[in-house]
Design a protein around this motif. Structure first.
Motif, short mmCIF file in Angstrom:
data_model
loop_
_atom_site.label_atom_id
_atom_site.label_comp_id
_atom_site.label_asym_id
_atom_site.label_seq_id
_atom_site.Cartn_x
_atom_site.Cartn_y
_atom_site.Cartn_z
N GLU A 31 22.01 53.22 57.28
CA GLU A 31 21.70 53.32 58.72
C GLU A 31 21.52 51.94 59.33
O GLU A 31 22.04 51.66 60.42
N ASP A 66 20.13 64.00 58.90
CA ASP A 66 18.83 63.45 59.27
C ASP A 66 18.79 63.07 60.75
O ASP A 66 17.73 63.11 61.38
N LEU A 67 19.94 62.69 61.31
CA LEU A 67 20.01 62.28 62.72
C LEU A 67 20.25 63.45 63.67
O LEU A 67 20.34 63.25 64.88
N ASP A 68 20.38 64.65 63.13
CA ASP A 68 20.61 65.82 63.96
C ASP A 68 19.49 65.95 64.99
O ASP A 68 18.31 65.84 64.65
N GLY A 69 19.86 66.11 66.23
CA GLY A 69 18.88 66.20 67.31
C GLY A 69 18.52 64.86 67.92
O GLY A 69 17.77 64.80 68.90
N ARG A 70 19.01 63.76 67.34
CA ARG A 70 18.76 62.44 67.90
C ARG A 70 19.87 62.12 68.91
O ARG A 70 20.94 62.72 68.88
N PRO A 71 19.66 61.14 69.80
CA PRO A 71 20.67 60.84 70.82
C PRO A 71 21.87 60.06 70.28
O PRO A 71 22.81 59.79 71.02
N TYR A 72 21.85 59.70 69.02
CA TYR A 72 22.99 58.99 68.44
C TYR A 72 23.38 59.65 67.13
O TYR A 72 22.63 60.44 66.55
N GLU A 73 24.60 59.32 66.67
CA GLU A 73 25.15 59.96 65.48
C GLU A 73 26.02 58.98 64.72
O GLU A 73 26.38 57.92 65.25
N THR A 85 26.32 56.68 70.49
CA THR A 85 25.49 57.57 71.29
C THR A 85 26.23 58.89 71.46
O THR A 85 27.45 58.89 71.66
N ARG A 86 25.54 59.98 71.38
CA ARG A 86 26.18 61.29 71.55
C ARG A 86 26.72 61.39 72.99
O ARG A 86 26.08 60.92 73.94
#
Length: 201
Positions: A31, A66-73, A85-86
């Motif tokens: 990451e 782990d990044l699910d639901g975060r504004p980036y992927e 950024t999503r």
């Protein structure tokens, strides 16, 4: 990313940690590298910060979960991975920050010429003229070059050895492609309402 070798003091194996914490530390290293890089990072580069024989793809999968639901992927583009950024947060970013310099700002004809280069590369200006039935301006070629979407390719084997044009890694990144094999076919473009472009590829 720089192609330097891992630092001698970097503990890649992390044998003093229990397996679950070791895996989590490797995820965080991946990451950190992706977060710090403005360009896609290849598997071989990511493998330099984790244990020997550890699956980078599995670490990426777990990091993505782990990044699910975060504004980036994490996205796979251009034979590597990068953080993005999503898409749903694009209006928020435009409202809060000046990102106009990052906008491709391509006209329909620019996209058509770019598509012709992508599908027929390496291609000369004469080749583009044959496709479009008119001369493609140096200004347009210059704009696509300035945006790092195309670059000069090998010289054509024809008389005079004219320069050819090819797409770049930045092209793959801008259009979310892992490789040129991911280019949509004509039917997909037509389904997306891009019939004008399909006439020129």
């Amino acid at each position: 990313m720089a192609k330097s070798r891992p630092s001698a003091d970097l503990d890649r194996e992390l044998e003093d940690l229990p397996p679950d914490l070791r895996w989590r530390e490797w995820m965080r290293r991946i990451e950190a590298v992706l977060f710090a890089s403005a360009t896609p990072v290849a598997r071989r580069d990511l493998a330099r910060v984790v244990g020997q024989g550890v699956s980078v793809a599995l670490l990426i999968d777990d990091l993505s979960a782990d990044l699910d639901g975060r504004p980036y992927e994490v996205v796979a583009v251009a034979a590597g991975w990068m953080m993005r950024t999503r898409p749903g947060f694009a209006p928020v970013i435009r409202a809060a920050a000046n990102v106009s310099g990052q906008d491709l700002d391509l006209r329909a004809f620019d996209v058509a010429v770019l598509a012709a280069v992508a599908y027929h590369q390496p291609i000369t200006r004469d080749g583009l003229k044959d496709i479009f039935g008119k001369e493609i301006s140096r200004d347009l070629i210059g704009r696509l070059h300035a945006k790092a979407l195309i670059t000069t390719g090998p010289r054509s084997p024809r008389r005079g050895a004219p320069y050819t044009f090819v797409t770049t890694e930045n092209f793959l990144v801008a259009f979310d492609l892992k490789s040129l094999t991911d280019l949509p076919d004509k039917e997909q473009l037509e389904d997306a309402g891009m019939t004008g472009i399909t006439q020129n590829i």
